[in-house]
Design an enzyme around this catalytic site. Structure first.
Site, PDB file in Angstrom:
ATOM      1  N   ASP A  23      63.035  -1.410  10.824  1.00  0.00           N
ATOM      2  CA  ASP A  23      63.327  -2.119  10.883  1.00  0.00           C
ATOM      3  C   ASP A  23      62.254  -3.028  10.904  1.00  0.00           C
ATOM      4  OD1 ASP A  23      64.786  -2.915  13.429  1.00  0.00           O
ATOM      5  OD2 ASP A  23      63.671  -0.720  13.559  1.00  0.00           O
ATOM      6  N   ASN A  51      68.401   0.070   9.255  1.00  0.00           N
ATOM      7  CA  ASN A  51      67.996   1.458   8.829  1.00  0.00           C
ATOM      8  C   ASN A  51      68.389   2.496   7.927  1.00  0.00           C
ATOM      9  OD1 ASN A  51      69.361   2.821  12.018  1.00  0.00           O
ATOM     10  ND2 ASN A  51      71.169   1.460  12.004  1.00  0.00           N
ATOM     11  N   GLU A 101      72.268  -5.080  17.541  1.00  0.00           N
ATOM     12  CA  GLU A 101      73.338  -4.222  19.706  1.00  0.00           C
ATOM     13  C   GLU A 101      72.679  -4.762  20.472  1.00  0.00           C
ATOM     14  OE1 GLU A 101      73.660   0.365  18.695  1.00  0.00           O
ATOM     15  OE2 GLU A 101      71.543   0.334  17.821  1.00  0.00           O
ATOM     16  N   ASP A 119      67.288  -4.288  11.651  1.00  0.00           N
ATOM     17  CA  ASP A 119      67.685  -3.144  11.751  1.00  0.00           C
ATOM     18  C   ASP A 119      68.192  -2.081  10.747  1.00  0.00           C
ATOM     19  OD1 ASP A 119      67.942  -0.068  12.213  1.00  0.00           O
ATOM     20  OD2 ASP A 119      68.966  -0.381  13.809  1.00  0.00           O
ATOM     21  N   ASN A 168      65.948  -4.377  17.539  1.00  0.00           N
ATOM     22  CA  ASN A 168      67.145  -3.737  17.705  1.00  0.00           C
ATOM     23  C   ASN A 168      66.732  -3.868  19.411  1.00  0.00           C
ATOM     24  OD1 ASN A 168      69.322  -1.896  18.837  1.00  0.00           O
ATOM     25  ND2 ASN A 168      69.257  -1.246  16.528  1.00  0.00           N
ATOM     26  N   ASP A 170      65.357   2.095  22.307  1.00  0.00           N
ATOM     27  CA  ASP A 170      64.782   2.743  20.771  1.00  0.00           C
ATOM     28  C   ASP A 170      63.784   2.810  19.985  1.00  0.00           C
ATOM     29  OD1 ASP A 170      67.118   2.396  20.112  1.00  0.00           O
ATOM     30  OD2 ASP A 170      67.806   4.656  20.018  1.00  0.00           O
ATOM     31  N   HIS A 171      64.045   0.698  20.047  1.00  0.00           N
ATOM     32  CA  HIS A 171      63.595  -0.415  18.889  1.00  0.00           C
ATOM     33  C   HIS A 171      62.134  -0.830  19.190  1.00  0.00           C
ATOM     34  CE1 HIS A 171      66.247   0.833  15.092  1.00  0.00           C
ATOM     35  NE2 HIS A 171      66.969   1.458  16.405  1.00  0.00           N
TER      36      HIS A 171
END
Length: 256
Positions: free
Chosen positions: A217, A148, A35, A146, A8, A246-247
DNA sequence: ATGGTGGTCTTACCA
């Protein structure tokens, strides 16, 4: 050997150079991106084609967006699934050789009980049914992205702090188990792993520096691929780079 | 200490 990865990138526009750098250093053959936050007209096709990759993508304005970058030709691209009429671009299923790959950006859900949470659970139910169907048609199936969802407490830096929170709640973990009941395995847990390994850290409150992360992930593999899986790892390095996503990427190595 | 950062046709929304 075949190396598959998921990342991501939180805006491919911002992260393009990092992705290209990482593709070189990691020697990944197939990368699923989430994303992208790019409409299709803005996708940087040339940057990948110049390096010899095949590219498919499903984007929208501002949010979401998924892509697959591959050293090998891509066919049978699917971006929508039965019973889910969804303008959000979160699904990209492709065929590469004898491999069926489904790249997912699972909805975040925002907060337990809210509309987005219901959307997430419904989305997961429909996607699970689709994966079940795909697993019947394709022996070699990989589902990455991802998700989540942090499947277990050991995937959470501080489980007590996260009890019943989004990404961890019982219904989300139940949806995770439904997804895996389609004969898929979490590749990361096929191997002994160091504790406290995560794939996402909040930008806020120095989450990465303090390793306050979650493992959300994942790369899931069908039995035929589990047999050939040599390694499943999280590469923390890109998260240390300047202006990171952020990933951080996760990857598997598969024996031919 | 009940926030915080980062991305997006930004002054709101998403994560």
């Amino acid at each position: 050997m075949l190396k598959l990865a998921s990342w991501n990138v939180n805006s491919l526009k911002v992260r393009l150079e990092q992705v290209l750098t990482w593709l070189d250093s990691s020697e990944v053959d197939i990368l699923g991106i989430q994303e992208t936050k790019l409409v299709d007209e803005q996708f940087p096709v040339d940057a990948f084609v110049e390096k010899g990759y095949h590219v498919v993508y499903a984007g929208q304005k501002t949010y979401n967006g998924v892509a697959v970058i591959s050293r090998f030709p891509i066919s049978d691209v699917q971006t929508d699934i039965p019973d889910l009429d969804d303008p959000q671009r979160r699904i990209l299923a492709v065929t590469i050789g004898d491999l069926r790959l489904i790249n997912l950006y699972v909805p975040n859900g925002a907060e337990v009980g809210c509309d987005k949470y219901e959307y997430k659970l419904n989305w997961l139910a429909k996607v699970s049914a689709y994966i079940e169907q795909q697993s019947r048609e394709h022996a070699k199936l990989a589902v990455m992205g991802d998700f989540n969802i942090a499947p277990e407490d050991r995937d959470v830096h501080d489980p007590a702090e996260w009890v019943d929170c989004i990404l961890v709640s019982p219904l989300e973990r139940q949806a995770w188990h439904t997804l895996l009941s389609t004969r898929l395995k979490d590749s990361f847990r096929l191997f002994p792993q160091e504790d406290n390994q995560f794939s996402w850290w909040d930008y806020r409150a120095a989450g990465f520096r303090r390793n306050r992360g979650l493992r959300i992930d994942h790369i899931l593999l069908s039995d035929a691929l589990v047999q050939n899986c040599l390694s499943s790892q999280i590469d923390r390095e890109p998260r240390t780079w300047e202006r990171p996503s952020d990933h951080t990427p996760v990857w598997v190595a598969l024996k031919n």
